[in-house]
Design an enzyme around this catalytic site. Structure first.
Site: not given
Length: 236
Positions: A8, A127
């Site tokens: 990330d 998500d």
């Protein structure tokens, strides 16, 4: 089963968050390219990259780093975060990215996502908070169930779905296996689990449940599992 290590990116650093909260950021490497090379040396074939800055701003913010990773490694890279148009998809593919992840735009315009999947290698990122889809860098909770959204792509040409239980992401308290199985069942697509992986036993449970792949993030960075051993055990 595909074992996919994750990087990330925030401000060009490799970081991890807890439950997607930006104020929980922890830097694990200031050299993401070197980190990606180490994953390749361990035996990785794939690499999952999220441009966290891009997810918040709606456009790529770490292109330079991602381009360098693509150039310096042989990894099949999948990238998500702030990808909202065909121009950005093409830009990533031209850099050498293998496939592109669409999240917020796929929810607001599923037809666009399907059309892109007819032309390019596209993954849909789903998500969820309490079962409902979250978008805009997980800041906004929508009024559609994740499993219902997954059905939208049943007859499309998308490559895969990555599903994340946000409540578990970065918490090292176990993957939501049932949620992952429901997404797979409703979409009929190759499904990759994400969020909460904490140990070898989690990976074993996913494998026994016939889950297609898993994203490995904080569990690796916090030395909770042996990534090299995973690559040896589960051929990807």
């Amino acid at each position: 089963m595909q074992i996919i290590p994750a990087i990330d990116l925030k401000d060009k650093n490799a970081v991890r968050l807890s439950q997607g909260k930006m104020d929980s950021v922890k830097i694990y490497s200031t050299n993401p390219v070197e980190l990606a090379l180490s994953f390749m040396d361990m035996g990785a074939s794939y690499l999952h990259i999220v441009d966290l800055d891009g997810a918040i701003h709606g456009s790529p913010k770490n292109l330079e780093v991602i381009a360098q990773i693509a150039k310096d490694t042989r990894l099949k890279i999948q990238v998500g975060g702030g990808i909202r148009n065909e121009e950005t998809i093409c830009k990533y593919l031209e850099l050498g990215v293998h496939r592109v992840i669409l999240g917020s735009i796929a929810l607001s315009n599923p037809q666009f996502a399907k059309e892109m999947a007819d032309k390019y290698k596209i993954i849909i990122g789903i998500d969820a908070k309490d079962g409902y889809v979250a978008t805009q860098g997980w800041d906004k909770q929508e009024d559609i169930l994740a499993v219902s959204f997954a059905k939208e792509f049943k007859d499309s040409n998308i490559e895969a779905i990555i599903c994340t239980d946000i409540a578990r992401d970065g918490m090292l308290n176990g993957v939501n296996v049932e949620f992952t199985k429901e997404i797979a069942k409703n979409s009929g697509k190759f499904t990759i689990a994400s969020g909460g992986l904490s140990s070898q036993s989690d990976v074993d449970e996913l494998y026994k449940s016939h889950v297609d792949g898993v994203i490995v993030g904080k569990a690796f960075y916090e030395n909770k599992l042996d990534l090299k051993m995973l690559f040896c055990k589960y051929l990807d």
